[in-house]
Design a protein around this motif. Structure first.
Motif, mmCIF file in Angstrom:
data_model
loop_
_atom_site.group_PDB
_atom_site.id
_atom_site.type_symbol
_atom_site.label_atom_id
_atom_site.label_comp_id
_atom_site.label_asym_id
_atom_site.label_seq_id
_atom_site.Cartn_x
_atom_site.Cartn_y
_atom_site.Cartn_z
ATOM 1 N N LEU A 54 0.881 -1.166 0.000
ATOM 2 C CA LEU A 54 0.000 0.000 0.000
ATOM 3 C C LEU A 54 0.915 1.211 0.000
ATOM 4 C CD1 LEU A 54 -3.112 0.716 2.253
ATOM 5 C CD2 LEU A 54 -1.345 2.439 1.886
ATOM 6 N N ARG A 55 0.743 2.072 -0.972
ATOM 7 C CA ARG A 55 1.612 3.249 -1.013
ATOM 8 C C ARG A 55 0.819 4.501 -1.348
ATOM 9 N NH1 ARG A 55 3.257 4.294 -6.433
ATOM 10 N NH2 ARG A 55 2.645 2.601 -7.856
ATOM 11 N N LEU A 56 1.276 5.587 -0.760
ATOM 12 C CA LEU A 56 0.706 6.904 -1.037
ATOM 13 C C LEU A 56 1.444 7.515 -2.210
ATOM 14 C CD1 LEU A 56 0.422 8.383 2.572
ATOM 15 C CD2 LEU A 56 -1.281 7.100 1.284
ATOM 16 N N THR A 57 0.700 8.120 -3.101
ATOM 17 C CA THR A 57 1.311 8.774 -4.250
ATOM 18 C C THR A 57 0.403 9.918 -4.675
ATOM 19 O OG1 THR A 57 2.180 8.408 -6.485
ATOM 20 C CG2 THR A 57 0.207 7.172 -5.886
ATOM 21 N N THR A 58 0.655 10.460 -5.824
ATOM 22 C CA THR A 58 -0.223 11.475 -6.401
ATOM 23 C C THR A 58 -0.544 11.074 -7.830
ATOM 24 O OG1 THR A 58 1.646 12.826 -7.122
ATOM 25 C CG2 THR A 58 0.681 13.333 -4.971
ATOM 26 N N ARG A 59 -1.629 11.594 -8.319
ATOM 27 C CA ARG A 59 -2.018 11.346 -9.702
ATOM 28 C C ARG A 59 -2.388 12.689 -10.329
ATOM 29 N NH1 ARG A 59 -3.992 7.379 -13.050
ATOM 30 N NH2 ARG A 59 -2.256 6.234 -12.116
ATOM 31 N N MET A 60 -1.750 13.008 -11.431
ATOM 32 C CA MET A 60 -2.063 14.235 -12.156
ATOM 33 C C MET A 60 -3.214 13.934 -13.108
ATOM 34 S SD MET A 60 -1.050 17.402 -12.211
ATOM 35 C CE MET A 60 0.663 17.396 -11.675
ATOM 36 N N ILE A 61 -4.309 14.638 -12.926
ATOM 37 C CA ILE A 61 -5.515 14.406 -13.722
ATOM 38 C C ILE A 61 -6.002 15.732 -14.290
ATOM 39 C CG2 ILE A 61 -7.973 13.780 -13.581
ATOM 40 C CD1 ILE A 61 -7.256 11.594 -11.672
ATOM 41 N N GLU A 62 -6.421 15.701 -15.547
ATOM 42 C CA GLU A 62 -7.080 16.872 -16.140
ATOM 43 C C GLU A 62 -8.465 16.973 -15.503
ATOM 44 O OE1 GLU A 62 -6.063 19.076 -18.620
ATOM 45 O OE2 GLU A 62 -4.052 18.232 -18.374
ATOM 46 N N LEU A 63 -8.615 17.940 -14.613
ATOM 47 C CA LEU A 63 -9.806 18.023 -13.773
ATOM 48 C C LEU A 63 -10.527 19.345 -13.972
ATOM 49 C CD1 LEU A 63 -11.420 16.728 -11.346
ATOM 50 C CD2 LEU A 63 -9.863 17.991 -9.846
ATOM 51 N N SER A 89 -7.908 21.583 -16.075
ATOM 52 C CA SER A 89 -6.503 21.932 -15.922
ATOM 53 C C SER A 89 -5.815 20.794 -15.180
ATOM 54 C CB SER A 89 -6.342 23.247 -15.145
ATOM 55 O OG SER A 89 -6.924 23.131 -13.861
ATOM 56 N N PRO A 90 -4.515 20.601 -15.400
ATOM 57 C CA PRO A 90 -3.800 19.532 -14.690
ATOM 58 C C PRO A 90 -3.869 19.763 -13.184
ATOM 59 C CG PRO A 90 -2.479 20.423 -16.494
ATOM 60 C CD PRO A 90 -3.637 21.349 -16.314
ATOM 61 N N THR A 91 -4.350 18.755 -12.471
ATOM 62 C CA THR A 91 -4.539 18.868 -11.027
ATOM 63 C C THR A 91 -3.917 17.658 -10.347
ATOM 64 O OG1 THR A 91 -6.624 20.042 -11.399
ATOM 65 C CG2 THR A 91 -6.240 19.149 -9.190
ATOM 66 N N GLU A 92 -3.103 17.910 -9.351
ATOM 67 C CA GLU A 92 -2.459 16.822 -8.616
ATOM 68 C C GLU A 92 -3.361 16.369 -7.477
ATOM 69 O OE1 GLU A 92 2.080 16.266 -7.740
ATOM 70 O OE2 GLU A 92 1.197 17.351 -6.050
ATOM 71 N N LEU A 93 -3.762 15.113 -7.511
ATOM 72 C CA LEU A 93 -4.644 14.548 -6.499
ATOM 73 C C LEU A 93 -3.896 13.495 -5.688
ATOM 74 C CD1 LEU A 93 -7.908 14.001 -8.592
ATOM 75 C CD2 LEU A 93 -7.437 15.850 -6.976
ATOM 76 N N THR A 94 -4.234 13.409 -4.413
ATOM 77 C CA THR A 94 -3.706 12.334 -3.580
ATOM 78 C C THR A 94 -4.275 11.004 -4.066
ATOM 79 O OG1 THR A 94 -3.505 13.772 -1.657
ATOM 80 C CG2 THR A 94 -3.616 11.407 -1.241
ATOM 81 N N ALA A 95 -3.425 10.012 -4.187
ATOM 82 C CA ALA A 95 -3.855 8.682 -4.616
ATOM 83 C C ALA A 95 -3.265 7.642 -3.676
ATOM 84 C CB ALA A 95 -3.415 8.406 -6.053
ATOM 85 N N VAL A 96 -4.016 6.561 -3.483
ATOM 86 C CA VAL A 96 -3.547 5.434 -2.679
ATOM 87 C C VAL A 96 -3.576 4.202 -3.577
ATOM 88 C CG1 VAL A 96 -3.874 4.041 -0.625
ATOM 89 C CG2 VAL A 96 -4.446 6.478 -0.576
ATOM 90 N N VAL A 97 -2.443 3.528 -3.692
ATOM 91 C CA VAL A 97 -2.320 2.369 -4.580
ATOM 92 C C VAL A 97 -2.140 1.100 -3.751
ATOM 93 C CG1 VAL A 97 -0.946 1.271 -6.387
ATOM 94 C CG2 VAL A 97 -1.338 3.745 -6.447
#
Length: 674
Positions: free
Chosen positions: A5-14, A70-78
């Motif tokens: 389980l790791r914390l990361t970010t995901r850049m999404i056009e939001l 616009s490109p938005t960095e979101l917290t993601a959990v994988v």
């Protein structure tokens, strides 16, 4: 590989969600009509309609979004092991956004290149894709597009669990979602727990909705031949889904119109549903028995159905990507609520993975496809494995979070303090803490009201209350509900114009549509508006506008069209830059047969509001209603885009056909599902 389980970010056009509406959500929910037809069991028929909410209050509407991304960095959990990779987005309702089968490299969920909002949720804003979790009442959840409290929990056995939780303000319950991926497991487990801290039964609703890729070869299989089907006209009848309107509807592409199919699974059968593609691969949605219902939703193969999918899931390439949904819920259908007793705690487990069916068997006769699907589901995640996961979830449910990831709203923390003040029961919050540091400016005025009345009996006729000093309520931009809040606001020591306004709103939100209730609501607003300008805490300009709006809604609901529209006109004149008020007032004016007023309102609005897509649509509609079809057609032909378009309410298709007879409806306006 081991499970991680790791914390990361995901850049999404939001798309930008925008500001919440400042107007209290006292207006009735917009629900499509539905009727119960032949063959519906008495249990289902009796449950249809029970537990419906009047409105979404105290949640504010989310209707200020645009179509610009616009490109938005979101917290993601994988969560990942050698078989599966799952990515969750806690800031967007806890959505399971990606579920990848590593053996085939296939994405089992429908996701998109960008996230665009559409007007399909209880609070308006909703986006398509992934697996979403819906609580409260029929519709996409109030938390669909909002952050959930999120944390990592490490169990004594060494398993890392993603926990997401929130306080549901509609039913006043706490829900939590625990997700984990054991080593060597081909499925992701998700345990859902709902706790009812109230001293009364509450109507409960839960549906987990999975968007799945739809190809010409996609077939949806569940262990039932018959289902309760709803056409887009709202009728619900018992049907054989393999022979529906002359086609086998279990192949989504065979459905000409949008439809829902609630599979009638026998009590002794396991709860599962599969969406398999031409290779037999696809999502298996499996659960423990309490998650009873299974559903297939299709958009239909109409121009409108395709347009809605393009609207909700636009791609960078422009290539259309179709999807269907398989869903699992507490009740047989989504028209029902399940009674949740006072103090009850419910928990179940869901499992998601690749069904990996034999494509020939999956495409074969229904009974053979079901038998094969049942065996593959058992191979994927046995009934014993589900039971073990449910047992694990029960042991872990109250473990304290180890590491916080995302903060949700501050309303849970305020609820803890409210119940403590009112000496009401609450839950063991060890596993789902609502920390004081999550309180924000939205909760601050209500927190101050509680603090200023600490140790004082709420009822104004109690001796302790008589001795208390005056502490006028200073007002709030947010809204709450509950009779104990009303007691505080109506206590003489807290009396103020703002207290009277908020009390009127609370009564309005819980009032019925009877003439008597509406008269009481109207009188409360009139009292607020007639208050003394020399009061210690006078009514703020915003609250005056909202009181006028509340009075307008009450008068219109009571049948006083002239009086209600007059109040709307006055409110708009006092706050000309209020987009939410302008849209509502124009809508009410047109719907009430006074399109001239709608045109007057837009003529008084600043240019920035007059150019909004929804306002321009309402202007064109008003022009058509006043007989000026040419001017309405000119607006439509110049091109308008309505970000919060709602089918059946803002029908661009029908308006075009009305004012441009004989001309083809442009593709971008073809949203009609009929």
């Amino acid at each position: 590989m081991t499970s991680t389980l790791r914390l990361t970010t995901r850049m999404i056009e939001l798309a930008e969600l925008g500001q919440d509406s400042p107007m209290p959500s006292v207006q009735p929910l917009l629900e499509p009509p539905y009727t119960v037809g032949e063959g519906i069991p008495a249990e289902v028929a009796a449950g249809v309609g029970w537990g419906k909410v009047k409105n979404i209050y105290p949640y504010p509407m989310q209707e200020s979004y645009s179509r610009e991304v616009s490109p938005t960095e979101l917290t993601a959990v994988v969560l990942e092991n050698e078989h599966v990779r799952a990515l969750f987005l806690p800031q967007l309702g806890g959505r399971l956004w990606e579920l990848t089968d590593k053996a085939t490299g296939k994405e089992l969920l429908h996701t998109q290149d960008r996230i665009m909002f559409g007007n399909l949720a209880l609070r308006n804003a909703w986006f398509a894709g992934g697996i979403e979790y819906n609580i409260g009442t029929r519709g996409h959840s109030p938390t669909s597009s909002s952050p959930l409290h999120s944390a990592i929990v490490r169990t004594p056995e060494g398993q890392e669990v993603l926990r997401m939780w929130e306080f549901d303000r509609l039913r006043e319950v706490v829900f939590q979602i625990d997700a984990w991926l054991p080593e060597n497991s081909p499925v992701v487990f998700v345990a859902v727990r709902i706790q009812n801290p109230n001293d009364k039964t509450v109507p409960m609703y839960w549906w987990s909705n999975a968007a799945v890729p739809q190809t010409p070869a996609t077939r949806v299989i569940a262990p039932a031949r018959e289902s309760y089907a709803t056409d887009y006209d709202g009728s619900m009848t018992r049907v054989d889904a393999t022979h529906f309107h002359g086609a086998d509807a279990t192949w989504p592409i065979n459905n000409a119109q949008a439809a829902d199919f609630f599979f009638d699974i026998a009590p002794q059968e396991r709860r599962w549903e599969v969406a398999a593609d031409g290779s037999g691969d696809g999502l298996a949605l499996v659960s423990s028995a309490q998650l009873r219902g299974r559903k297939l939703f299709v958009w239909g193969e109409t121009v409108g159905g395709h347009r809605w999918q393009e609207w909700l899931t636009p791609t960078v390439s422009g290539e259309p990507r179709r999807y269907a949904e398989i869903q699992a819920g507490l009740a047989q259908t989504q028209f029902e609520h399940v009674p949740m007793p006072a103090g009850a705690s419910w928990q179940w487990v869901e499992a998601y993975g690749n069904a990996a069916l034999d494509p020939a068997l999956a495409a074969g006769p229904w009974d053979d496809a079901v038998a094969h699907g049942a065996q593959r589901v058992e191979d994927l995640v046995s009934e014993a494995a589900i039971a073990e996961a449910l047992s694990d979830a029960g042991r872990w449910a109250d473990l304290a979070p180890t590491e916080m990831v995302v903060a949700g709203s501050g309303w849970g923390a305020l609820e803890v303090l409210r119940r403590r003040h009112a000496t009401m029961d609450w839950l063991d919050g060890t596993g789902t803490p609502f920390a004081p540091e999550t309180l924000t400016a939205d909760q601050q005025p209500w927190l101050e009201l509680l603090k200023s009345n600490e140790g004082i009996v709420e009822k104004p006729f109690e001796p302790a209350a008589v001795k208390a000093g005056s502490q006028p309520f200073g007002g709030a931009g947010s809204f709450v509900r509950g009779l104990d809040w009303e007691d505080l606001l109506t206590a003489s020591r807290n009396a103020s114009a703002e207290a009277a306004f908020h009390h009127a709103v609370m009564v309005h939100a819980r009032a019925s549509s009877s003439a008597g209730d509406l008269a009481v609501v109207a009188d409360l607003y009139r009292t607020v508006l007639a208050g003394s300008p020399t009061a210690a805490v006078p009514l703020s300009p915003r609250s005056r506008v909202l009181a006028l709006r509340g009075l307008a809604l009450a008068l219109l609901a009571a049948g006083d069209i002239t009086g209600g529209l007059a109040q709307f006109s006055t409110a708009c004149a006092l706050e000309v830059d209020n987009r939410w008020l302008l849209v509502e007032a124009m809508t009410m004016a047109v719907d009430s047969g006074n399109a001239e007023l709608a045109l007057e309102l837009v003529s008084r609005a600043p240019q920035s509001l007059a150019e909004l897509g929804r306002v321009k649509f309402l202007q064109a509609l008003a022009l058509a209603r006043t007989g000026d079809s040419a001017a309405a057609a000119e607006i439509l032909k110049a091109g308008i885009e309505v970000p919060d378009l709602r089918e059946g309410v803002n029908s661009l298709t029908e308006l075009w056909r009305e004012v441009c007879p004989g001309e083809d409806v442009p593709a971008e306006y073809q949203f009609s599902m009929q």
